[in-house]
Design an enzyme around this catalytic site. Structure first.
Site, mmCIF file in Angstrom:
data_model
loop_
_atom_site.group_PDB
_atom_site.id
_atom_site.type_symbol
_atom_site.label_atom_id
_atom_site.label_comp_id
_atom_site.label_asym_id
_atom_site.label_seq_id
_atom_site.Cartn_x
_atom_site.Cartn_y
_atom_site.Cartn_z
ATOM 1 N N LYS A 57 7.623 -20.061 -5.444
ATOM 2 C CA LYS A 57 9.725 -19.527 -4.425
ATOM 3 C C LYS A 57 8.733 -18.913 -3.160
ATOM 4 O O LYS A 57 9.819 -19.644 -1.845
ATOM 5 C CB LYS A 57 10.174 -18.216 -5.707
ATOM 6 C CG LYS A 57 9.985 -18.780 -6.534
ATOM 7 C CD LYS A 57 11.029 -17.788 -7.540
ATOM 8 C CE LYS A 57 10.122 -16.578 -7.867
ATOM 9 N NZ LYS A 57 9.233 -16.236 -8.442
ATOM 10 N N ARG A 115 16.275 -10.303 -10.809
ATOM 11 C CA ARG A 115 14.882 -10.944 -11.758
ATOM 12 C C ARG A 115 15.742 -9.976 -13.155
ATOM 13 O O ARG A 115 15.323 -10.413 -14.246
ATOM 14 C CB ARG A 115 14.033 -9.766 -11.332
ATOM 15 C CG ARG A 115 12.923 -10.709 -11.155
ATOM 16 C CD ARG A 115 11.442 -10.039 -10.483
ATOM 17 N NE ARG A 115 10.491 -10.322 -10.876
ATOM 18 C CZ ARG A 115 9.937 -10.621 -9.586
ATOM 19 N NH1 ARG A 115 10.128 -10.630 -8.775
ATOM 20 N NH2 ARG A 115 8.760 -11.478 -9.833
ATOM 21 N N ARG A 130 -4.429 -10.325 -5.936
ATOM 22 C CA ARG A 130 -3.944 -9.810 -5.704
ATOM 23 C C ARG A 130 -3.818 -8.995 -7.244
ATOM 24 O O ARG A 130 -4.219 -9.470 -8.250
ATOM 25 C CB ARG A 130 -2.296 -10.474 -6.041
ATOM 26 C CG ARG A 130 -1.719 -10.857 -5.091
ATOM 27 C CD ARG A 130 -0.168 -11.430 -4.810
ATOM 28 N NE ARG A 130 0.929 -11.379 -6.198
ATOM 29 C CZ ARG A 130 2.085 -11.679 -5.954
ATOM 30 N NH1 ARG A 130 2.586 -12.222 -5.246
ATOM 31 N NH2 ARG A 130 2.909 -11.226 -7.052
ATOM 32 N N ARG A 166 3.627 -10.463 -17.313
ATOM 33 C CA ARG A 166 4.654 -10.985 -15.956
ATOM 34 C C ARG A 166 5.523 -12.122 -16.288
ATOM 35 O O ARG A 166 6.654 -12.663 -16.941
ATOM 36 C CB ARG A 166 4.189 -11.247 -14.549
ATOM 37 C CG ARG A 166 4.001 -10.164 -14.046
ATOM 38 C CD ARG A 166 2.782 -9.768 -12.417
ATOM 39 N NE ARG A 166 3.064 -10.911 -11.901
ATOM 40 C CZ ARG A 166 2.883 -11.405 -10.908
ATOM 41 N NH1 ARG A 166 1.239 -11.680 -10.546
ATOM 42 N NH2 ARG A 166 3.199 -12.878 -10.079
HETATM 43 P P1 AMP Z 1 6.622 -11.432 -7.230
HETATM 44 O O1 AMP Z 1 5.827 -11.059 -5.571
HETATM 45 O O2 AMP Z 1 8.292 -11.722 -6.530
HETATM 46 O O3 AMP Z 1 6.067 -11.640 -8.334
HETATM 47 O O4 AMP Z 1 6.470 -9.386 -6.848
HETATM 48 C C1 AMP Z 1 5.693 -8.688 -7.381
HETATM 49 C C2 AMP Z 1 6.461 -7.345 -8.361
HETATM 50 O O5 AMP Z 1 6.518 -6.561 -7.407
HETATM 51 C C3 AMP Z 1 6.265 -7.649 -9.535
HETATM 52 O O6 AMP Z 1 5.848 -8.095 -11.158
HETATM 53 C C4 AMP Z 1 7.565 -6.465 -10.270
HETATM 54 O O7 AMP Z 1 7.000 -5.674 -10.401
HETATM 55 C C5 AMP Z 1 7.542 -6.133 -8.428
HETATM 56 N N1 AMP Z 1 9.061 -6.895 -8.020
HETATM 57 C C6 AMP Z 1 9.446 -7.449 -7.261
HETATM 58 N N2 AMP Z 1 10.532 -8.360 -7.547
HETATM 59 C C7 AMP Z 1 11.504 -7.395 -8.440
HETATM 60 C C8 AMP Z 1 12.240 -7.022 -8.851
HETATM 61 N N3 AMP Z 1 13.515 -7.944 -8.065
HETATM 62 N N4 AMP Z 1 12.798 -5.942 -9.278
HETATM 63 C C9 AMP Z 1 11.946 -5.917 -10.524
HETATM 64 N N5 AMP Z 1 10.659 -5.838 -9.596
HETATM 65 C C10 AMP Z 1 10.398 -6.601 -8.739
#
Ligand code: AMP
Length: 185
Positions: free
Chosen positions: A13, A88, A133, A144
């Site tokens: 994404k 999400r 990360r 996740r």
């Molecule tokens: P991502 O980079 O989108 O995979 O997000 C990394 C982490 O940020 C996720 O595993 C969540 O802990 C948090 N996070 C990001 N976006 C959201 C969201 N829309 N709702 C809840 N947690 C989020």
């Protein structure tokens, strides 16, 4: 163009969001990037979010919805935006629907990027080595993916019912996947 990119962690994404943002000249809004910046800067938001992120859990809806509302209030989003990693949960999607309805800037496309689980695990393991990360540890990755299945995958049916959903295969080169997306837009 108001667009949501949906898909599990590791689906690409972020990569596609970047590419689309450059091509269409509209901002990509990644809640994960916003949270990681807050963690790096040690802001109150970052301190609150860090524990959830390290475990691979979701940050509470009200926190995330607040972030997105604030971001969508900025002028550079008026000509369109790409959401990556938000919504999400169904509650987040409802909050977004309410906001976009009120402001008459509806979501026009929801693109679900689909990647087989085995390939996701491989990609996330590779990312752990390259990007380091904190939430790409094996346990956090597994969590996740579970959280995605439980809380986020229901959004596929949610947006399908609204006639907004288009699914594409997220396997191939970055350019091939990009072509699949732009063919829809
Ligand atoms: P991502 O980079 O989108 O995979 O997000 C990394 C982490 O940020 C996720 O595993 C969540 O802990 C948090 N996070 C990001 N976006 C959201 C969201 N829309 N709702 C809840 N947690 C989020």
């Amino acid at each position: 163009m108001n667009l949501i990119l949906l898909g599990p962690p590791g689906a690409g994404k972020g990569t596609q969001g970047h590419h689309l943002s450059e091509t269409y000249g509209i901002p990509e809004i990644s809640t994960g990037d916003i949270l990681r910046a807050a963690v790096r800067e040690g802001t109150p938001l970052g301190r609150e979010a860090r524990g959830y992120m390290d475990r691979g859990a979701l940050v509470p809806d009200e926190v995330i919805i607040g972030i997105v509302k604030e971001r969508l209030a900025q002028d550079d989003t008026k000509g369109g935006f790409i959401l990556d990693g938000f919504p999400r949960t169904v509650d987040q999607a409802e909050a977004l629907a309410q906001l976009t309805r009120q402001e008459k800037r509806p979501i026009e496309h929801v693109i679900s990027i689909e990647v087989p689980q085995a390939e996701l695990l491989q990609r996330l393991a590779g990312r752990r080595q390259v990007e380091g990360r904190d939430d790409d540890t094996e346990e956090a990755v597994r969590h996740r993916l579970e959280v995605y299945q439980r809380s986020t995958a229901p959004l596929i049916a949610y947006y399908q019912q609204q006639g907004l959903l288009r699914c594409i295969l997220g396997v191939g080169t970055v350019e091939e996947i990009f072509q699949r997306i732009t063919a829809i837009l």
